[in-house]
Design an enzyme around this catalytic site. Sequence first.
Site, PDB file in Angstrom:
ATOM      1  N   SER A 236      61.831 -86.839  41.174  1.00  0.00           N
ATOM      2  CA  SER A 236      60.279 -87.016  41.247  1.00  0.00           C
ATOM      3  C   SER A 236      60.078 -88.590  41.603  1.00  0.00           C
ATOM      4  CB  SER A 236      59.855 -86.725  39.755  1.00  0.00           C
ATOM      5  OG  SER A 236      58.665 -87.220  39.476  1.00  0.00           O
TER       6      SER A 236
ATOM      7  N   TYR B  67      58.498 -86.046  30.714  1.00  0.00           N
ATOM      8  CA  TYR B  67      58.740 -85.487  32.052  1.00  0.00           C
ATOM      9  C   TYR B  67      59.431 -86.807  32.793  1.00  0.00           C
ATOM     10  CZ  TYR B  67      57.860 -83.691  36.881  1.00  0.00           C
ATOM     11  OH  TYR B  67      58.081 -83.502  37.937  1.00  0.00           O
TER      12      TYR B  67
END
Length: 254
Positions: free
Chosen positions: A146, A159
Site C-alpha cells: 500500500s 492498517y
Amino acid sequence: MTPTLFSLAGRIACVTGASAGIGRRIASVFAGAGAAVVGVARREAQLADWRNEVEAAGGRAVACAADLADSVALPSLVKRIGAAFGAPDILVNAAGVNLREPAGEVTPESWRTTIGVNLTTPFFLAQAMVPAMGEKGRGRIINIASLQSARAFPKSIAYGASKGGVAQLTRAMAEAWSDQGITCNAIAPGFFPTELTAPVFADHEAAQANAARTCIGRNGVLTDLDGPAIFLASSASDYVTGQVLFVDGGYTAK
C-alpha cells in the site's frame, strides 16, 4: 522477446480477495493469461459471479469461499485450494481490511482483525503452499502492499502498521524461499476505486487532490495493475525478488 515470456499458460494461481476490487481484477487477468485460477474470498455470491465471468470468457476458474480471518482453518483451506487444479505455483495475497478508526478508538479486537487478515494470513497461507512450490522448483508469491507501506494516512494506524509489515514480510519471504525458485514481491497500489477506498472516492475533492499529487495527474484504474501483476507472476520476473513495486502514478515520487 519470446512469446511465452509473459504467458501464464500451464500455471495454477490462487488469488485471495477475488470477489471484488484488486483481487478480482488480478484473478481475472491471470485467467486471461492462461492460468487456472482458484479465487478465495468470504462472500460466496460475489465469488461465484467472478467465476462465471471468467468461464464465460473461456478461462478456468474455481471459487473457494472461506473466511481468511480464521487462521485455524488455513490447513483445510489449502487442501481445498489444491483440489481442483493441483497445488498452486502462484499465490496473490490480495484480501485486506481497513476499518478506518481514529488511533484513540482502535480496540484490541479491531487491531487483531486488521493485522490478522492483512499480515498474518498472507504469511501462513504462503508458508503452507511453499513446500509444493519448492517441489516444482518454481513459485511466485505476490503480496499487496500500500501507499501506507511508506507513509501514514489518517484513521489508518492499524492498517498502516499491517501494510508496513507486508513490505518487510515480502523481503523476508524472498530471503527465506528464493533459493528454491520461489520469488516474493509486492505491488503497492496508489489510489484505485475499490470497495476498500470507497470512502475516499466518495469525496470528490479528496479524490481530485489525490490525483493532483501524482506525477501522472490522475488516480489509478484497475487495468493499470494488469501489466505489473502479470510481470511478477510470469517468467519475465525470474530475477526479481524481495521488491515492492509502487503502482501509484508517481504519488510517492513527489
